[in-house]
Scaffold this motif. Structure first.
Motif, mmCIF file in Angstrom:
data_model
loop_
_atom_site.group_PDB
_atom_site.id
_atom_site.type_symbol
_atom_site.label_atom_id
_atom_site.label_comp_id
_atom_site.label_asym_id
_atom_site.label_seq_id
_atom_site.Cartn_x
_atom_site.Cartn_y
_atom_site.Cartn_z
ATOM 1 N N ASN A 1 -25.903 -51.270 -10.325
ATOM 2 C CA ASN A 1 -25.641 -50.255 -9.301
ATOM 3 C C ASN A 1 -24.871 -49.100 -9.928
ATOM 4 O OD1 ASN A 1 -26.812 -51.885 -7.377
ATOM 5 N ND2 ASN A 1 -25.064 -51.896 -5.994
ATOM 6 N N ALA A 2 -25.203 -47.871 -9.535
ATOM 7 C CA ALA A 2 -24.544 -46.721 -10.163
ATOM 8 C C ALA A 2 -24.728 -45.465 -9.333
ATOM 9 C CB ALA A 2 -25.097 -46.477 -11.565
ATOM 10 N N ALA A 3 -23.789 -44.546 -9.525
ATOM 11 C CA ALA A 3 -23.948 -43.148 -9.116
ATOM 12 C C ALA A 3 -24.253 -42.358 -10.378
ATOM 13 C CB ALA A 3 -22.679 -42.638 -8.457
ATOM 14 N N ASP A 4 -25.233 -41.446 -10.300
ATOM 15 C CA ASP A 4 -25.745 -40.765 -11.489
ATOM 16 C C ASP A 4 -25.709 -39.251 -11.351
ATOM 17 O OD1 ASP A 4 -26.541 -43.364 -12.222
ATOM 18 O OD2 ASP A 4 -28.565 -43.048 -11.422
ATOM 19 N N LEU A 5 -25.457 -38.580 -12.467
ATOM 20 C CA LEU A 5 -25.819 -37.183 -12.661
ATOM 21 C C LEU A 5 -27.032 -37.164 -13.574
ATOM 22 C CD1 LEU A 5 -23.078 -36.577 -11.395
ATOM 23 C CD2 LEU A 5 -22.691 -34.854 -13.162
ATOM 24 N N LEU A 6 -27.965 -36.250 -13.306
ATOM 25 C CA LEU A 6 -29.219 -36.207 -14.061
ATOM 26 C C LEU A 6 -29.498 -34.814 -14.611
ATOM 27 C CD1 LEU A 6 -31.432 -38.189 -11.537
ATOM 28 C CD2 LEU A 6 -30.958 -38.945 -13.846
ATOM 29 N N VAL A 7 -30.012 -34.777 -15.837
ATOM 30 C CA VAL A 7 -30.705 -33.613 -16.388
ATOM 31 C C VAL A 7 -32.159 -34.029 -16.525
ATOM 32 C CG1 VAL A 7 -31.017 -32.142 -18.397
ATOM 33 C CG2 VAL A 7 -28.715 -32.681 -17.620
ATOM 34 N N TYR A 8 -33.059 -33.252 -15.946
ATOM 35 C CA TYR A 8 -34.436 -33.725 -15.765
ATOM 36 C C TYR A 8 -35.440 -32.628 -16.103
ATOM 37 C CZ TYR A 8 -38.499 -35.455 -13.054
ATOM 38 O OH TYR A 8 -39.738 -35.863 -12.641
ATOM 39 N N ALA A 9 -36.434 -32.992 -16.941
ATOM 40 C CA ALA A 9 -37.578 -32.119 -17.186
ATOM 41 C C ALA A 9 -38.847 -32.735 -16.615
ATOM 42 C CB ALA A 9 -37.744 -31.857 -18.678
ATOM 43 N N ASN A 10 -39.039 -34.028 -16.876
ATOM 44 C CA ASN A 10 -40.131 -34.789 -16.278
ATOM 45 C C ASN A 10 -39.781 -36.268 -16.369
ATOM 46 O OD1 ASN A 10 -41.122 -35.907 -18.836
ATOM 47 N ND2 ASN A 10 -41.890 -33.844 -19.259
ATOM 48 N N ASP A 11 -40.696 -37.129 -15.967
ATOM 49 C CA ASP A 11 -40.361 -38.553 -15.854
ATOM 50 C C ASP A 11 -40.177 -39.252 -17.191
ATOM 51 O OD1 ASP A 11 -40.256 -38.466 -13.139
ATOM 52 O OD2 ASP A 11 -42.055 -39.674 -12.771
ATOM 53 N N THR A 12 -40.491 -38.582 -18.289
ATOM 54 C CA THR A 12 -40.262 -39.193 -19.608
ATOM 55 C C THR A 12 -39.389 -38.313 -20.503
ATOM 56 O OG1 THR A 12 -42.366 -38.290 -20.445
ATOM 57 C CG2 THR A 12 -42.393 -40.542 -19.572
ATOM 58 N N LEU A 13 -38.753 -37.316 -19.923
ATOM 59 C CA LEU A 13 -37.825 -36.462 -20.671
ATOM 60 C C LEU A 13 -36.647 -36.115 -19.765
ATOM 61 C CD1 LEU A 13 -37.252 -34.960 -23.341
ATOM 62 C CD2 LEU A 13 -38.385 -32.973 -22.349
ATOM 63 N N TRP A 14 -35.533 -36.844 -19.937
ATOM 64 C CA TRP A 14 -34.389 -36.669 -19.050
ATOM 65 C C TRP A 14 -33.180 -37.389 -19.640
ATOM 66 C CZ3 TRP A 14 -32.840 -41.545 -17.565
ATOM 67 C CH2 TRP A 14 -33.811 -42.540 -17.526
ATOM 68 N N GLN A 15 -32.019 -37.167 -19.011
ATOM 69 C CA GLN A 15 -30.825 -37.951 -19.310
ATOM 70 C C GLN A 15 -30.082 -38.232 -18.013
ATOM 71 O OE1 GLN A 15 -27.455 -36.446 -21.743
ATOM 72 N NE2 GLN A 15 -26.333 -38.031 -20.623
ATOM 73 N N LYS A 16 -29.530 -39.416 -17.908
ATOM 74 C CA LYS A 16 -28.633 -39.685 -16.788
ATOM 75 C C LYS A 16 -27.262 -40.083 -17.317
ATOM 76 C CE LYS A 16 -30.241 -44.446 -15.819
ATOM 77 N NZ LYS A 16 -30.808 -45.341 -14.771
ATOM 78 N N LEU A 17 -26.244 -39.665 -16.580
ATOM 79 C CA LEU A 17 -24.838 -39.968 -16.846
ATOM 80 C C LEU A 17 -24.350 -40.764 -15.642
ATOM 81 C CD1 LEU A 17 -22.085 -39.570 -18.307
ATOM 82 C CD2 LEU A 17 -21.955 -37.327 -17.174
ATOM 83 N N CYS A 18 -23.915 -41.999 -15.856
ATOM 84 C CA CYS A 18 -23.710 -42.939 -14.762
ATOM 85 C C CYS A 18 -22.304 -43.525 -14.753
ATOM 86 C CB CYS A 18 -24.682 -44.117 -14.879
ATOM 87 S SG CYS A 18 -26.361 -43.718 -15.394
ATOM 88 N N PHE A 19 -21.842 -43.855 -13.559
ATOM 89 C CA PHE A 19 -20.731 -44.772 -13.371
ATOM 90 C C PHE A 19 -21.373 -46.028 -12.815
ATOM 91 C CE2 PHE A 19 -16.421 -45.594 -11.108
ATOM 92 C CZ PHE A 19 -16.038 -46.446 -12.135
ATOM 93 N N GLU A 20 -21.456 -47.075 -13.630
ATOM 94 C CA GLU A 20 -22.375 -48.198 -13.398
ATOM 95 C C GLU A 20 -21.684 -49.551 -13.548
ATOM 96 O OE1 GLU A 20 -25.949 -49.759 -16.169
ATOM 97 O OE2 GLU A 20 -26.370 -47.829 -15.214
ATOM 98 N N GLN A 21 -22.205 -50.520 -12.824
ATOM 99 C CA GLN A 21 -21.739 -51.907 -12.929
ATOM 100 C C GLN A 21 -22.589 -52.660 -13.941
ATOM 101 O OE1 GLN A 21 -20.470 -53.952 -9.328
ATOM 102 N NE2 GLN A 21 -21.791 -55.664 -9.834
ATOM 103 N N ASP A 22 -21.954 -53.313 -14.930
ATOM 104 C CA ASP A 22 -22.726 -53.998 -15.965
ATOM 105 C C ASP A 22 -22.979 -55.460 -15.602
ATOM 106 O OD1 ASP A 22 -20.461 -55.509 -16.622
ATOM 107 O OD2 ASP A 22 -20.048 -54.426 -18.487
ATOM 108 N N GLU A 23 -23.557 -56.189 -16.540
ATOM 109 C CA GLU A 23 -23.969 -57.572 -16.298
ATOM 110 C C GLU A 23 -22.795 -58.501 -16.006
ATOM 111 O OE1 GLU A 23 -24.576 -55.750 -18.927
ATOM 112 O OE2 GLU A 23 -26.733 -55.638 -19.334
ATOM 113 N N ARG A 24 -21.596 -58.159 -16.469
ATOM 114 C CA ARG A 24 -20.411 -58.981 -16.261
ATOM 115 C C ARG A 24 -19.567 -58.512 -15.078
ATOM 116 N NH1 ARG A 24 -21.340 -58.326 -21.695
ATOM 117 N NH2 ARG A 24 -21.560 -60.251 -22.912
ATOM 118 N N GLY A 25 -20.102 -57.560 -14.317
ATOM 119 C CA GLY A 25 -19.374 -57.041 -13.174
ATOM 120 C C GLY A 25 -18.372 -55.962 -13.520
ATOM 121 N N ARG A 26 -18.349 -55.518 -14.778
ATOM 122 C CA ARG A 26 -17.436 -54.459 -15.181
ATOM 123 C C ARG A 26 -18.034 -53.103 -14.832
ATOM 124 N NH1 ARG A 26 -16.717 -57.286 -21.102
ATOM 125 N NH2 ARG A 26 -15.295 -58.964 -20.439
#
Length: 249
Positions: free
Chosen positions: A128-153
């Motif tokens: 789960n995450a909130a994201d900021l995105l830079v987007y050109a198309n569906d295969t050229l982009w970057q996301k910057l996330c505040f995200e929950q990892d596999e260990r709950g961190r």
């Protein structure tokens, strides 16, 4: 407590049926990129305003997933199974169903895009995450996330996609909200986070190879289970870059 109540109230009030569907026929076609990859034609016109930013384009019905409350906090609801990732290992994990909203950016000029984000982290909500995105198309982009990892961190994560995605986990944080920022001087694109909007930590920097027209925006993701309602506030866009790319100021 106020933000907890917002999560509960808005999650219940949101009409999520439109949010669960990937949008159909495209309505907006972009310009051709210098690297011969087409700009996105998957964006649909919308009108969502937050701070000084007019989000006029939606991906995967993102505009149907948002509610703006009286405190100028935007709640972005995402249902189970929606993500943005181009799997480098055979494509099994590829998922391009993330709901997002964007503003168009002239990438020949410097820019800085900032938002305070509060994702809804839950016990079952891996990635789960909130994201900021830079987007050109569906295969050229970057996301910057505040995200929950596999260990709950809870971590700052960046995913840079050129055909396929990498996946970089950065700092582990113990706060519920964080400021995220993209900044470009037209040659360089950098990603930052901050706890107080004063001291910024750089987490990624690389050549700005994106086309002259791009989109920057926000999204909420819920790849695994449950739902994720991310809160966005203090959103701003300016046609200027940071002065110091290492310090982020």
């Amino acid at each position: 407590m106020r933000k907890t109540m917002i999560f509960i109230a808005l999650a219940g009030a949101l009409v999520v049926q439109g949010c669960q569907q990937k949008m159909g026929a495209p309505e907006q076609e972009g310009t051709k990129m210098t690297n011969s990859m087409p700009a996105s034609n998957n964006l649909k016109a919308c009108d969502v305003r937050l701070g000084n930013v007019a989000f006029r384009y939606a991906l995967n019905g993102g505009d149907s997933c948002v509610v703006l409350n009286e405190d100028f906090i935007l709640a972005f609801h995402c249902t189970q199974g929606r993500d943005f990732f181009c799997d480098p290992n055979g494509g099994k994990l590829t998922n391009s169903t993330i709901p997002a909203i964007f503003t168009e950016v002239d990438n020949t000029k410097p820019f800085t895009f900032v938002a305070k984000v509060t994702p809804e982290f839950t016990k079952e909500g891996v990635y789960n995450a909130a994201d900021l995105l830079v987007y050109a198309n569906d295969t050229l982009w970057q996301k910057l996330c505040f995200e929950q990892d596999e260990r709950g961190r809870h971590r700052i994560v960046t995913v840079r996609t050129q055909g396929t995605s990498d996946d970089n986990n950065h700092e582990k944080l113990t706060v519920s909200s964080v400021y995220l920022k993209f900044s470009s001087d037209t040659r360089t694109l950098a990603s930052y986070y901050s706890l107080d909007k004063k001291e910024w930590q750089m987490v990624r920097l690389y050549k700005n190879y994106y086309p002259d027209k791009i989109w920057v925006g926000i999204a909420s993701q819920c790849p695994k289970a449950g739902t994720c309602t991310s809160l966005f506030e203090e959103v701003s866009f300016e046609q200027a870059s940071v002065d110091d790319f290492r310090l982020g100021n």
